[in-house]
Design an enzyme around this catalytic site. Structure first.
Site, short mmCIF file in Angstrom:
data_model
loop_
_atom_site.label_atom_id
_atom_site.label_comp_id
_atom_site.label_asym_id
_atom_site.label_seq_id
_atom_site.Cartn_x
_atom_site.Cartn_y
_atom_site.Cartn_z
N SER A 34 0.71 -0.79 -0.29
CA SER A 34 -0.16 -0.04 0.05
C SER A 34 1.19 1.46 -0.12
O SER A 34 1.68 1.51 0.75
CB SER A 34 -1.01 0.29 1.75
N HIS A 65 -3.36 0.42 -4.83
CA HIS A 65 -3.12 -0.99 -5.99
C HIS A 65 -2.92 -0.72 -6.88
O HIS A 65 -4.49 -0.54 -7.27
CB HIS A 65 -3.76 -1.76 -4.64
N HIS A 87 -5.46 -8.61 -1.31
CA HIS A 87 -5.95 -9.08 -0.13
C HIS A 87 -7.48 -10.12 -0.17
O HIS A 87 -7.95 -10.11 -0.57
CB HIS A 87 -6.40 -7.54 0.84
N TYR A 89 -8.98 -9.68 2.28
CA TYR A 89 -10.02 -9.24 2.74
C TYR A 89 -11.19 -8.68 1.72
O TYR A 89 -11.99 -7.55 1.79
CB TYR A 89 -10.00 -7.71 4.51
N GLU A 90 -10.83 -8.33 -0.08
CA GLU A 90 -10.78 -8.42 -0.95
C GLU A 90 -12.51 -9.29 -0.83
O GLU A 90 -12.49 -8.86 -2.51
CB GLU A 90 -10.00 -7.67 -1.88
N ALA A 117 3.24 -2.02 4.36
CA ALA A 117 2.47 -1.16 4.89
C ALA A 117 1.91 -1.76 5.97
O ALA A 117 1.12 -3.13 6.24
CB ALA A 117 1.61 0.12 4.35
N MET A 219 -2.37 -7.01 6.80
CA MET A 219 -3.00 -7.83 6.87
C MET A 219 -3.11 -8.04 4.81
O MET A 219 -3.18 -8.68 4.29
CB MET A 219 -4.38 -6.79 6.28
N SER A 220 -1.71 -8.78 4.94
CA SER A 220 -0.58 -9.23 3.97
C SER A 220 0.48 -10.55 3.44
O SER A 220 0.43 -10.36 5.57
CB SER A 220 -0.63 -8.68 2.86
N ASN A 243 2.35 3.90 10.76
CA ASN A 243 0.64 4.56 12.19
C ASN A 243 1.64 3.35 12.67
O ASN A 243 2.27 1.99 12.88
CB ASN A 243 -0.28 4.02 11.52
N HIS A 257 -6.41 4.10 6.13
CA HIS A 257 -5.96 4.42 5.48
C HIS A 257 -5.23 5.03 4.49
O HIS A 257 -4.09 5.21 3.75
CB HIS A 257 -6.50 3.14 4.41
#
Ligand code: R1P
Length: 297
Positions: A34, A65, A87, A89-90, A117, A219-220, A243, A257
């Site tokens: 990201s 992306h 990902h 979650y997509e 990220a 998350m990846s 973050n 995000h």
């Protein structure tokens, strides 16, 4: 949906489709996380493919992306670069989101650099730090969600894959040397925990992750590395701390995000320079590349 025999055959179709359309024969794959898509812009003499035009490829839906595959030269080495990843979650099945990695294996890729990220849990990390992934904790994997679940095609590798050597030691050492030469004082080395997403973590989840030994959350990356390792591809992981994970119930500060993308842009050049220098310094023969021709013969 679990992989079927015909889905496994799709890998051959997609690989051939790409090889028919590029003169390059890449040995290194790079995945942009990201906000880190600018990395791809360094690839020279690139043949560029939109994911939507590549047979059987998923499409990206996440801001930051871009959804392009570039095949070309990076600092003297032939690379394939994913400008944007997929990902879970997509809504992609883990098998589908790692489909490109199997295509890369078929193309002859020997090394994979995966960037991402992440949010930091380790209190000594700062926003903007780059973390060399020493190891990972696969939270979805430990609870039954792995890209290797279902039919196993032995052409790609064994049913049971050892992940104690998931991240190549030599590449971690090289990254530290290169970062030192670049004068970077924002390098960390630590453990990445993958959670499924798309929600950022609760305070209790962050505390749990820290207790379990994670330095950062994302998350990846882990599904891609899992498949790459099954295929015998050596992996390097680089996480940009965008973050700090919130470990205080009494604050109204929340992760978002936009901030992730903003820090990605801020550290874009530094990340690019590190990957560029590492690629240039690689001795591909050490990774079993005997024919270093860039182009098809
Ligand atoms: O891991 P990459 O693709 O860099 O993206 C990270 O950033 C997004 C959250 O802002 C999530 O997708 C997380 O995994």
């Amino acid at each position: 949906m679990l992989p079927s025999r015909s889905m496994l055959n799709d890998i051959d179709t997609t690989t051939q489709w790409l090889l028919d359309r590029t003169r390059h024969r890449p040995k290194i794959a790079i995945i942009c996380g990201s906000g880190l898509g600018q990395l791809a812009e360094m690839v020279e003499e690139a043949d560029v493919f939109n994911y939507k035009d590549i047979p059987n490829f998923p499409v990206t839906t996440v801001v930051g992306h871009k959804g392009r595959l570039l095949i070309g030269i990076l600092n003297g080495k032939c690379c394939v670069c994913m400008q944007g990843r997929f990902h879970s979650y997509e809504g992609h099945h883990m098998y589908k989101l790692t489909f490109p990695v199997r295509v890369f294996a078929k193309m002859g890729i020997k090394l994979m650099f995966a960037t991402n990220a992440c949010g930091s849990l380790n209190p000594s990390y700062n926003v903007g730090d780059l973390m060399i992934m020493r190891d990972h904790i696969n939270l979805p994997g430990l609870t039954g969600l792995s890209p290797l679940v279902g039919l196993n095609d032995e052409r790609f590798g064994a049913r049971f894959v050892a992940l104690s050597t998931a991240y190549e030691r030599k590449l971690k050492t090289l990254a530290k040397e290169v970062a030192k030469n670049l004068g970077y004082n924002f390098i960390q080395e630590g453990v990445y925990m993958m959670q499924f997403g798309p929600c950022f973590e609760t305070v209790a989840e962050c505390k749990m992750a820290r207790t379990m030994g994670a330095d950062v959350m994302g998350m990846s990356t882990v599904p891609e590395v899992t498949v790459a390792r099954q295929c015998g591809i050596r992996c390097f992981g680089l996480s940009l701390v965008t973050n700090k994970c919130i470990i205080d119930e009494n604050t109204d500060v929340v992760a978002n995000h936009e901030e992730v993308l903003e820090i990605g842009r801020m550290r874009s050049k530094d990340t690019q320079n590190l990957v560029y220098a590492m690629t240039g310094a690689l001795d591909l023969e050490e990774y079993g590349v005997t024919n270093n021709n860039h182009e098809k013969v």
